[in-house]
Scaffold this active site. Structure first.
Site, PDB file in Angstrom:
ATOM      1  N   HIS A 195       8.691   8.036 -27.297  1.00  0.00           N
ATOM      2  CA  HIS A 195       7.694   8.950 -26.712  1.00  0.00           C
ATOM      3  C   HIS A 195       7.968  10.403 -27.136  1.00  0.00           C
ATOM      4  CE1 HIS A 195       4.876  10.613 -23.810  1.00  0.00           C
ATOM      5  NE2 HIS A 195       5.832  11.419 -23.377  1.00  0.00           N
TER       6      HIS A 195
ATOM      7  N   GLU B   2      -3.865  16.960 -11.692  1.00  0.00           N
ATOM      8  CA  GLU B   2      -4.365  17.311 -13.024  1.00  0.00           C
ATOM      9  C   GLU B   2      -5.873  17.552 -13.060  1.00  0.00           C
ATOM     10  OE1 GLU B   2      -2.122  15.502 -16.266  1.00  0.00           O
ATOM     11  OE2 GLU B   2      -3.907  15.632 -17.503  1.00  0.00           O
TER      12      GLU B   2
ATOM     13  N   HIS C 209       0.289  10.155 -28.122  1.00  0.00           N
ATOM     14  CA  HIS C 209      -0.073   8.834 -27.593  1.00  0.00           C
ATOM     15  C   HIS C 209      -0.755   7.992 -28.676  1.00  0.00           C
ATOM     16  CE1 HIS C 209      -0.025  10.229 -23.098  1.00  0.00           C
ATOM     17  NE2 HIS C 209       1.176  10.029 -23.589  1.00  0.00           N
TER      18      HIS C 209
ATOM     19  N   GLU D  61      10.488  17.390 -24.977  1.00  0.00           N
ATOM     20  CA  GLU D  61       9.808  17.839 -23.745  1.00  0.00           C
ATOM     21  C   GLU D  61      10.407  19.168 -23.274  1.00  0.00           C
ATOM     22  OE1 GLU D  61       7.126  16.304 -22.829  1.00  0.00           O
ATOM     23  OE2 GLU D  61       7.311  14.127 -23.007  1.00  0.00           O
TER      24      GLU D  61
ATOM     25  N   ARG E 232       0.808  -1.237   0.000  1.00  0.00           N
ATOM     26  CA  ARG E 232       0.000   0.000   0.000  1.00  0.00           C
ATOM     27  C   ARG E 232       0.834   1.277   0.000  1.00  0.00           C
ATOM     28  NH1 ARG E 232      -3.034  -3.201   3.571  1.00  0.00           N
ATOM     29  NH2 ARG E 232      -4.736  -4.200   2.429  1.00  0.00           N
TER      30      ARG E 232
ATOM     31  N   LYS F 246       3.635  11.222 -11.590  1.00  0.00           N
ATOM     32  CA  LYS F 246       2.804  10.329 -12.409  1.00  0.00           C
ATOM     33  C   LYS F 246       3.549   9.014 -12.575  1.00  0.00           C
ATOM     34  CE  LYS F 246       0.002  13.420 -15.247  1.00  0.00           C
ATOM     35  NZ  LYS F 246      -0.275  13.895 -16.624  1.00  0.00           N
TER      36      LYS F 246
ATOM     37  N   ARG G  44      -2.485  21.484 -14.866  1.00  0.00           N
ATOM     38  CA  ARG G  44      -1.427  20.501 -15.169  1.00  0.00           C
ATOM     39  C   ARG G  44      -1.579  19.905 -16.564  1.00  0.00           C
ATOM     40  NH1 ARG G  44       1.499  15.856 -11.472  1.00  0.00           N
ATOM     41  NH2 ARG G  44       2.690  14.990 -13.199  1.00  0.00           N
TER      42      ARG G  44
ATOM     43  N   LYS H 264       8.093  22.667 -14.683  1.00  0.00           N
ATOM     44  CA  LYS H 264       7.228  21.543 -14.313  1.00  0.00           C
ATOM     45  C   LYS H 264       6.837  21.628 -12.846  1.00  0.00           C
ATOM     46  CE  LYS H 264       5.912  16.893 -14.728  1.00  0.00           C
ATOM     47  NZ  LYS H 264       5.964  15.634 -15.420  1.00  0.00           N
TER      48      LYS H 264
ATOM     49  N   ASN I 163       0.697  18.407 -21.210  1.00  0.00           N
ATOM     50  CA  ASN I 163       0.454  17.354 -22.207  1.00  0.00           C
ATOM     51  C   ASN I 163       0.344  17.898 -23.618  1.00  0.00           C
ATOM     52  OD1 ASN I 163       0.409  15.256 -20.334  1.00  0.00           O
ATOM     53  ND2 ASN I 163      -1.697  15.751 -19.783  1.00  0.00           N
TER      54      ASN I 163
ATOM     55  N   HIS J  96       0.646  15.537 -26.549  1.00  0.00           N
ATOM     56  CA  HIS J  96       0.610  14.160 -26.044  1.00  0.00           C
ATOM     57  C   HIS J  96      -0.617  13.386 -26.521  1.00  0.00           C
ATOM     58  CE1 HIS J  96       3.905  15.577 -23.636  1.00  0.00           C
ATOM     59  NE2 HIS J  96       4.014  14.446 -22.969  1.00  0.00           N
TER      60      HIS J  96
HETATM   61  P1  NAD Z   1      13.278   4.989 -21.734  1.00  0.00           P
HETATM   62  O1  NAD Z   1      13.077   4.895 -20.288  1.00  0.00           O
HETATM   63  O2  NAD Z   1      12.783   3.882 -22.588  1.00  0.00           O
HETATM   64  O3  NAD Z   1      14.819   5.212 -22.021  1.00  0.00           O
HETATM   65  C1  NAD Z   1      15.261   5.314 -23.349  1.00  0.00           C
HETATM   66  C2  NAD Z   1      16.384   4.318 -23.664  1.00  0.00           C
HETATM   67  O4  NAD Z   1      17.610   4.842 -23.134  1.00  0.00           O
HETATM   68  C3  NAD Z   1      16.209   2.960 -23.046  1.00  0.00           C
HETATM   69  O5  NAD Z   1      16.726   1.997 -23.939  1.00  0.00           O
HETATM   70  C4  NAD Z   1      17.085   3.032 -21.808  1.00  0.00           C
HETATM   71  O6  NAD Z   1      17.520   1.773 -21.357  1.00  0.00           O
HETATM   72  C5  NAD Z   1      18.236   3.859 -22.307  1.00  0.00           C
HETATM   73  N1  NAD Z   1      18.968   4.624 -21.307  1.00  0.00           N
HETATM   74  C6  NAD Z   1      18.478   5.241 -20.229  1.00  0.00           C
HETATM   75  N2  NAD Z   1      19.445   5.985 -19.656  1.00  0.00           N
HETATM   76  C7  NAD Z   1      20.553   5.798 -20.380  1.00  0.00           C
HETATM   77  C8  NAD Z   1      21.870   6.304 -20.304  1.00  0.00           C
HETATM   78  N3  NAD Z   1      22.214   7.214 -19.391  1.00  0.00           N
HETATM   79  N4  NAD Z   1      22.775   5.885 -21.211  1.00  0.00           N
HETATM   80  C9  NAD Z   1      22.427   5.020 -22.191  1.00  0.00           C
HETATM   81  N5  NAD Z   1      21.191   4.522 -22.340  1.00  0.00           N
HETATM   82  C10 NAD Z   1      20.263   4.922 -21.440  1.00  0.00           C
HETATM   83  O7  NAD Z   1      12.604   6.324 -22.334  1.00  0.00           O
HETATM   84  P2  NAD Z   1      12.444   7.796 -21.779  1.00  0.00           P
HETATM   85  O8  NAD Z   1      12.399   8.646 -22.976  1.00  0.00           O
HETATM   86  O9  NAD Z   1      13.391   8.086 -20.693  1.00  0.00           O
HETATM   87  O10 NAD Z   1      10.999   7.758 -21.119  1.00  0.00           O
HETATM   88  C11 NAD Z   1       9.849   7.536 -21.881  1.00  0.00           C
HETATM   89  C12 NAD Z   1       8.758   7.074 -20.955  1.00  0.00           C
HETATM   90  O11 NAD Z   1       8.484   8.090 -20.006  1.00  0.00           O
HETATM   91  C13 NAD Z   1       7.441   6.764 -21.661  1.00  0.00           C
HETATM   92  O12 NAD Z   1       6.952   5.548 -21.193  1.00  0.00           O
HETATM   93  C14 NAD Z   1       6.544   7.908 -21.257  1.00  0.00           C
HETATM   94  O13 NAD Z   1       5.193   7.533 -21.212  1.00  0.00           O
HETATM   95  C15 NAD Z   1       7.073   8.241 -19.890  1.00  0.00           C
HETATM   96  N6  NAD Z   1       6.800   9.601 -19.460  1.00  0.00           N
HETATM   97  C16 NAD Z   1       6.281   9.772 -18.223  1.00  0.00           C
HETATM   98  C17 NAD Z   1       6.040  11.044 -17.751  1.00  0.00           C
HETATM   99  C18 NAD Z   1       5.547  11.225 -16.350  1.00  0.00           C
HETATM  100  O14 NAD Z   1       5.156  12.344 -15.984  1.00  0.00           O
HETATM  101  N7  NAD Z   1       5.573  10.199 -15.525  1.00  0.00           N
HETATM  102  C19 NAD Z   1       6.340  12.154 -18.540  1.00  0.00           C
HETATM  103  C20 NAD Z   1       6.876  11.949 -19.799  1.00  0.00           C
HETATM  104  C21 NAD Z   1       7.119  10.661 -20.252  1.00  0.00           C
HETATM  105  N1  GLY Z   2       4.107  14.731 -18.433  1.00  0.00           N
HETATM  106  C1  GLY Z   2       2.901  15.375 -18.071  1.00  0.00           C
HETATM  107  C2  GLY Z   2       2.692  15.485 -16.597  1.00  0.00           C
HETATM  108  O1  GLY Z   2       3.526  15.102 -15.816  1.00  0.00           O
HETATM  109  O2  GLY Z   2       1.675  15.955 -16.188  1.00  0.00           O
END
Ligand code: NAD
Ligand code: GLY
Length: 373
Positions: free
Chosen positions: A266, A238, A253, A186, A122, A144, A242, A228, A246, A249
């Protein structure tokens, strides 16, 4: 902790937390203020583990019982099954309610480890150690967390804030260029939605940012996290403002889901989606020709796509977008611009402009792909 870092705070009352940004933080920072119990579970993936896991384990082992959970790499693994692997690791290593989960990786690891922390017994504390530009400027901040469903991106999850975010800019040196570009989408987003001086600065500095100038990249991360944190502090869950984070997005998406998770990154989908949102805003008379062109040029300077995939159709978009989390009472809400630097969230856009902007962009994308084949 290294003295070459900057700190800012996400102000959320009792859930407030610091963001540290600097060089050489990973493996040297004192996390004791953010780890409450004696156990730590570091969640990472098979790509990041050989690069950065040892440094963290070595540092933490002096004070804590450290276990690790190494996930398969990729958006395609951002699933309930992989989330369940984290639960199994926590249970097998007998972690109790005082454990702390550390997410070491990009947004995929961060979102999944955060969701695991939100739900394990939890809820247990967690710390974000983001290692991609995208995760450093966006996903590690704001709480998120979640996983994808085959029918939609991030459809299962929770709002759950970390105890701290540790951003070591040195980790960007191992990041592939394509991932750097994806993160830049972003960064550009913050300029478009709320910070025109930042947008202007990005236009000037994009070549040095793409060459990873350490001071400049650190400035860009700081400014992005500040934007942010300011928005999240006003609207954690949100209910309102907030949603401006997006921009692009809802279109993005649809692209990610339709193309199969991981085929379009992404950030790439957000770039093409932001250009569609700008295009619609321009058709509505909100954005000038000049500002629209500048925005397209800035995404291109970061080597990002500015058109949707040629394989997609209008129907793909409308069907996928109908599942968006911003849909309220059956009506699609979009983040558009009222002007450069001024995002709006609205259902009030002419459907003919919406259709025309997608049809024109899809046609341009088809022509562009015919020209290269
Ligand atoms: P990712 O986590 O897939 O990382 C991209 C690639 O880089 C992967 O292959 C990873 O293993 C590699 N990698 C990571 N760090 C590295 C480093 N320092 N050196 C070499 N390789 C490295 O992708 P991302 O772009 O970081 O994140 C995308 C995800 O984030 C999506 O799922 C998206 O929905 C999510 N997201 C979430 C929010 C939120 O508010 N929570 C906001 C934006 C995006
Ligand atoms: N990436 C959008 C949010 O965190 O609200």
């Amino acid at each position: 902790m290294s003295d070459r870092y900057r700190e800012l705070s996400v102000e959320l009352g009792e859930r407030s937390y610091p963001i540290f940004i600097g060089e050489d933080l990973l493996g040297s920072q004192d996390l004791s203020s953010y780890v409450s119990g004696a156990q730590v579970m570091i969640v990472t993936n098979e790509t990041i583990a050989p690069l950065y896991l040892d440094a963290m384990v070595t540092m933490l082992s002096a004070d804590y019982k450290v276990d690790t959970c190494i996930l398969p790499d990729g958006e395609v693994y951002k699933t309930l099954e992989t989330y369940s692997m984290i639960m199994t690791s926590l249970l097998e290593a007998k972690h109790n309610r005082t454990t702390t989960v550390i997410a070491l990786g990009g947004g995929v690891v961060g979102d999944m480890a955060g969701f695991a922390a939100a739900t394990y017994q939890r809820g247990v504390p967690f710390i974000q150690v983001p290692t991609t530009l995208l995760s450093q400027v966006d996903s590690s901040v704001g709480g998120k967390t979640g996983v994808n469903h085959p029918l939609g991106k991030n459809m299962i999850g929770a709002f759950y804030q970390p105890q701290a975010v540790i951003i070591d800019t040195d980790t960007l040196s191992s990041l592939p260029q394509r991932e750097l570009s994806a993160g830049m989408a972003e960064v550009i987003k913050y300029g478009l939605i709320c910070d025109v001086p930042f947008f202007d600065w990005l236009e000037q500095e994009m070549p040095v940012l793409m060459a990873l100038d350490n001071d400049k990249i650190s400035d860009a991360i700081y400014r992005s996290c500040l934007a942010k944190a300011t928005v999240v502090a006003q609207d954690e869950r949100e209910g309102g403002i907030r949603a401006i984070l997006n921009l692009g997005h809802t279109f993005g998406h649809a692209i990610e889901t339709q193309m199969g998770y991981g085929n379009w990154l992404h950030g790439e989908a957000v770039a093409a989606g932001s250009v569609l949102a700008m295009d619609l805003s321009w058709r509505m008379g909100n954005v000038t020709d000049g500002d629209f062109s500048r925005s397209v040029a800035l995404f291109q300077a970061a080597n990002l796509p500015v058109l949707p995939p040629a394989e997609m159709t209008l129907d793909h978009f409308t069907q996928r977008m109908a599942l968006d989390k911003k849909v309220l009472d059956g009506s699609l809400r979009l983040v558009l611009l009222g002007a450069l630097g001024e995002a709006i969230v609205t259902s009030d856009f002419p459907m003919e402009d919406f259709n025309a902007c997608l049809l024109d962009a899809l046609e341009a994308s088809k022509q562009a792909s015919l020209a290269v084949s």
